[in-house]
Write an enzyme that holds these catalytic residues in place. Structure first.
Site, PDB file in Angstrom:
ATOM      1  N   ARG A  92       0.788  -1.209   0.006  1.00  0.00           N
ATOM      2  CA  ARG A  92      -0.037  -0.091  -0.137  1.00  0.00           C
ATOM      3  C   ARG A  92       0.805   1.225   0.022  1.00  0.00           C
ATOM      4  O   ARG A  92       0.379   2.465   0.269  1.00  0.00           O
ATOM      5  CB  ARG A  92      -1.031  -0.115   1.368  1.00  0.00           C
ATOM      6  CG  ARG A  92      -1.880  -1.169   0.938  1.00  0.00           C
ATOM      7  CD  ARG A  92      -2.825  -1.379   2.131  1.00  0.00           C
ATOM      8  NE  ARG A  92      -3.625  -2.524   2.120  1.00  0.00           N
ATOM      9  CZ  ARG A  92      -3.324  -3.717   2.405  1.00  0.00           C
ATOM     10  NH1 ARG A  92      -2.121  -3.888   2.750  1.00  0.00           N
ATOM     11  NH2 ARG A  92      -4.000  -4.798   2.344  1.00  0.00           N
ATOM     12  N   HIS A 102       0.100 -15.303   8.117  1.00  0.00           N
ATOM     13  CA  HIS A 102      -0.345 -15.133   6.727  1.00  0.00           C
ATOM     14  C   HIS A 102       0.417 -16.396   6.027  1.00  0.00           C
ATOM     15  O   HIS A 102       0.175 -16.674   4.724  1.00  0.00           O
ATOM     16  CB  HIS A 102      -0.140 -14.022   5.912  1.00  0.00           C
ATOM     17  CG  HIS A 102      -1.126 -12.834   6.658  1.00  0.00           C
ATOM     18  ND1 HIS A 102      -1.106 -11.485   6.209  1.00  0.00           N
ATOM     19  CD2 HIS A 102      -2.255 -13.031   7.227  1.00  0.00           C
ATOM     20  CE1 HIS A 102      -1.996 -10.922   6.695  1.00  0.00           C
ATOM     21  NE2 HIS A 102      -2.665 -11.620   7.264  1.00  0.00           N
ATOM     22  N   SER A 152       4.153  -1.879   8.991  1.00  0.00           N
ATOM     23  CA  SER A 152       2.906  -2.179   8.508  1.00  0.00           C
ATOM     24  C   SER A 152       1.865  -1.165   8.521  1.00  0.00           C
ATOM     25  O   SER A 152       1.864  -0.314   9.500  1.00  0.00           O
ATOM     26  CB  SER A 152       2.244  -3.377   9.520  1.00  0.00           C
ATOM     27  OG  SER A 152       0.922  -3.693   9.085  1.00  0.00           O
TER      28      SER A 152
HETATM   29  N1  APR Z   1      10.561   1.450   6.402  1.00  0.00           N
HETATM   30  C1  APR Z   1       9.520   1.794   7.356  1.00  0.00           C
HETATM   31  N2  APR Z   1       8.230   1.563   6.812  1.00  0.00           N
HETATM   32  C2  APR Z   1       8.225   1.152   5.591  1.00  0.00           C
HETATM   33  C3  APR Z   1       9.199   0.952   4.703  1.00  0.00           C
HETATM   34  C4  APR Z   1      10.505   0.929   5.269  1.00  0.00           C
HETATM   35  N3  APR Z   1      11.642   0.607   4.379  1.00  0.00           N
HETATM   36  N4  APR Z   1       8.697   0.646   3.292  1.00  0.00           N
HETATM   37  C5  APR Z   1       7.281   0.626   3.555  1.00  0.00           C
HETATM   38  N5  APR Z   1       6.964   1.123   4.866  1.00  0.00           N
HETATM   39  C6  APR Z   1       5.569   1.157   5.334  1.00  0.00           C
HETATM   40  C7  APR Z   1       4.631   1.572   4.168  1.00  0.00           C
HETATM   41  O1  APR Z   1       4.671   3.177   4.523  1.00  0.00           O
HETATM   42  C8  APR Z   1       3.312   1.011   4.880  1.00  0.00           C
HETATM   43  O2  APR Z   1       2.467   2.013   5.685  1.00  0.00           O
HETATM   44  O3  APR Z   1       5.208  -0.273   5.304  1.00  0.00           O
HETATM   45  C9  APR Z   1       3.774  -0.432   5.438  1.00  0.00           C
HETATM   46  C10 APR Z   1       3.352  -1.550   4.688  1.00  0.00           C
HETATM   47  O4  APR Z   1       2.238  -1.491   4.868  1.00  0.00           O
HETATM   48  P1  APR Z   1       1.268  -2.643   3.610  1.00  0.00           P
HETATM   49  O5  APR Z   1       1.863  -2.488   2.329  1.00  0.00           O
HETATM   50  O6  APR Z   1      -0.108  -2.265   3.850  1.00  0.00           O
HETATM   51  O7  APR Z   1       1.643  -3.947   4.090  1.00  0.00           O
HETATM   52  P2  APR Z   1       1.045  -4.738   5.311  1.00  0.00           P
HETATM   53  O8  APR Z   1       0.682  -3.972   6.262  1.00  0.00           O
HETATM   54  O9  APR Z   1       1.900  -5.889   5.627  1.00  0.00           O
HETATM   55  O10 APR Z   1      -0.168  -5.650   4.731  1.00  0.00           O
HETATM   56  C11 APR Z   1      -0.917  -6.384   5.396  1.00  0.00           C
HETATM   57  O11 APR Z   1      -2.433  -7.038   3.568  1.00  0.00           O
HETATM   58  O12 APR Z   1      -2.490  -7.464   1.217  1.00  0.00           O
HETATM   59  C12 APR Z   1      -2.365  -8.027   2.543  1.00  0.00           C
HETATM   60  O13 APR Z   1      -1.459 -10.191   2.889  1.00  0.00           O
HETATM   61  C13 APR Z   1      -1.203  -8.779   2.591  1.00  0.00           C
HETATM   62  O14 APR Z   1       0.171  -9.268   4.782  1.00  0.00           O
HETATM   63  C14 APR Z   1      -0.370  -8.200   3.871  1.00  0.00           C
HETATM   64  C15 APR Z   1      -1.601  -7.439   4.611  1.00  0.00           C
END
Ligand code: APR
Length: 272
Positions: A61, A145, A219
């Protein structure tokens, strides 16, 4: 005199060096987080895709780069799509899965493994299926997951190494099939529409028994039921580039990259 102490004195004197304020602020947040960890007997880490972006794996995201910015997971990556249109499921998801298999842990994964070795962290609850926490040496990891180490046949439940699925798809066999009964193979991951993995309920009950501190790392905290887990922690610290709905409840929120923060935090913890 340490550079950041100098900055704090200048700050107290009301003369911020341009950009110095941020460094002092960052250092103070690191120190607060280190104190929270030192004062916590039961610290758990909750990670998301953001900790693996520094291993070259896109998250879901992040504005502009997230996987779900480009494809709608409800059209390509749910349990229903896998069962009703498996060719599309594998065409849409295979490259992402394959990319994860070859990925390596980064500074953030290694720092968390070291914190566990030092007895500072009891375990990691991860939403990630990339297996990088285990590759980095973390021992107590709840992969809520699922993971990409294995898959199984939907017909006879025969388990296979994930590589068997990869090889069939690379050889043009889509969907991948069971060698025994000809049923379809599916990865051992939790898809939208699937029931949660057993590890989720195990992690939830461990947290319910006592979580003094949860540090959320990388996350968006947007996907339930995992996003309900921070509610079970007495205190929260959040390391995330984007805001989350839990920021207002956190003792500390650090808007920096996971790898840098976790390595800097480990350095402070090792000095104390
Ligand atoms: N350092 C700090 N934060 C980061 C970095 C980084 N290098 N890269 C990305 N982020 C942050 C982003 O700003 C984002 O808010 O990490 C967050 C990732 O969020 P998502 O992309 O929503 O991932 P996640 O929270 O793991 O999603 C949960 O959604 O689609 C499902 O199954 C999938 O496990 C996943 C679940």
């Amino acid at each position: 005199m340490q550079f950041w102490r100098c900055g704090r004195i200048l700050k107290l004197m009301g003369r911020n060096i341009p950009g110095e304020g941020e460094k002092v602020h960052y250092r103070e947040k690191l120190e607060s987080t280190a104190a929270l960890i030192k004062n916590s007997a039961h610290t758990y880490i909750l990670t998301g895709a953001g900790i693996s972006t520094e291993s070259g794996l896109p998250d879901f995201r992040s504005p502009g780069t997230g996987v779900w910015e480009k494809t709608d997971p409800m059209k390509t990556s749910t349990q229903q799509v896998l069962y009703e249109n498996p060719r599309l499921f594998y065409e849409a998801g295979f490259a992402r899965f394959a990319g994860m298999i070859d990925a390596e842990p980064n500074d953030g994964h290694y720092a968390l493994a070291e914190m566990e070795r030092l007895g500072l962290v009891r375990g990691i609850i991860t939403q990630n299926i990339d297996g990088l926490h285990i590759k980095a040496g973390s021992k107590k990891v709840w992969e809520v997951h699922g993971h990409l180490r294995s898959c199984h046949c939907l017909g006879c439940s025969q388990p296979y190494h994930f590589q068997a699925l990869v090889e069939q798809l690379q050889n043009g066999q889509n969907p991948p099939l069971c060698m025994d009964c000809g049923g379809m193979l599916r990865p051992d991951v939790v898809l939208f529409g699937d029931p949660m993995a057993e590890s989720f309920f195990d992690a939830q009950s461990v947290l319910q028994r006592g979580c003094d501190l949860m540090m959320v790392v990388g996350s968006s905290l947007m996907v339930y039921p995992v996003a309900s887990l921070p509610r079970l922690a007495r205190k929260l610290a959040i390391v995330n580039l984007q805001p989350t709905s839990y920021d207002s409840r956190a003792e500390v929120v650090i808007r920096e990259k996971c790898g840098k923060v976790l390595q800097d935090l480990l350095e402070i913890l090792k000095q104390q």
